[in-house]
Design an enzyme around this catalytic site. Sequence first.
Site, short mmCIF file in Angstrom:
data_model
loop_
_atom_site.label_atom_id
_atom_site.label_comp_id
_atom_site.label_asym_id
_atom_site.label_seq_id
_atom_site.Cartn_x
_atom_site.Cartn_y
_atom_site.Cartn_z
N ASN A 88 1.26 -1.14 0.01
CA ASN A 88 0.29 0.18 0.45
C ASN A 88 0.55 1.39 0.14
OD1 ASN A 88 -2.71 1.74 1.06
ND2 ASN A 88 -0.99 1.66 2.38
N TYR B 64 2.68 8.95 -11.35
CA TYR B 64 1.92 9.07 -10.25
C TYR B 64 1.07 8.44 -11.09
CZ TYR B 64 -1.74 7.68 -6.33
OH TYR B 64 -2.60 7.10 -5.19
N LYS C 200 0.40 3.82 -11.32
CA LYS C 200 -0.42 3.13 -10.83
C LYS C 200 -0.72 2.13 -11.82
CE LYS C 200 -0.88 4.89 -6.38
NZ LYS C 200 -0.18 3.42 -5.33
#
Length: 252
Positions: A85, A149, A153
């Site tokens: 995470n 980002y 992802k």
Amino acid sequence: MTDIQDFKGRTALVTGAGSGIGAACAKALAARGAAKLILLDVNEAGLAALDLDCEVEHVIGSVANEALWNDLEPRLTGLDHSIANAGVGGHGQVAALDFAEWRRVMDINLDGVFLTMRASMRAMKDKGGSAVITSSSTGLKPIAGIGPYGVAKAAVSHLTRIAALEGAPNNIRVNAIAPGGVDTAIWESSDDFKRSVEAQGREATIKTMSSTTPLGRFASSEEIADNILYMLSDAGSNLTGHVMVSDGGFTL
């Protein structure tokens, strides 16, 4: 607090456990019977603040530090579950982005996930287990200004599918969660967010940002943790290679 004990006696690793989704996962795992949690974060104070009713091992450091994993891996023997995470925000237009900023985001959000999964899958090889990787809806829907980002992802979503294929012969399930907006501290890395908070306060800022979500709100960390624990648990035993989008309709 839930009285479901579906993780009773299990050992789980949670990275980025010092705040937000990671902290919510750690609390939920403990509440649902986990025997031992290995919690990793650079945020030592955040880990120390967690009050969990199970055996806890704190690991302070960056998920992108291979030496950390080389030291930790022997202690992961018997691991049942892993939640990869840990992550950081990243902002900037592609044409104006410094390579150092690109690498900073990739270092944690992609390289760190790879190292987490490599160690976790090695630890689960003999008896099987399950893992969930935190991806993002921005890895599915392109959003200007968050290039590193979103790219990281998208990459971890595909890593999820590859790891699921490779882990299946050893009864290792690997899934991912792709949240939309979640009210966590990750927003604090954005200068635009900080300026808005100064101008109108945090609550009003989050409300304005969530107006682009069909359900009209951001999720809580606890809601996303519930999604993660479903995929991680035996209730999700037929799920692997799945990227669960939990975004209030943002990607519609």
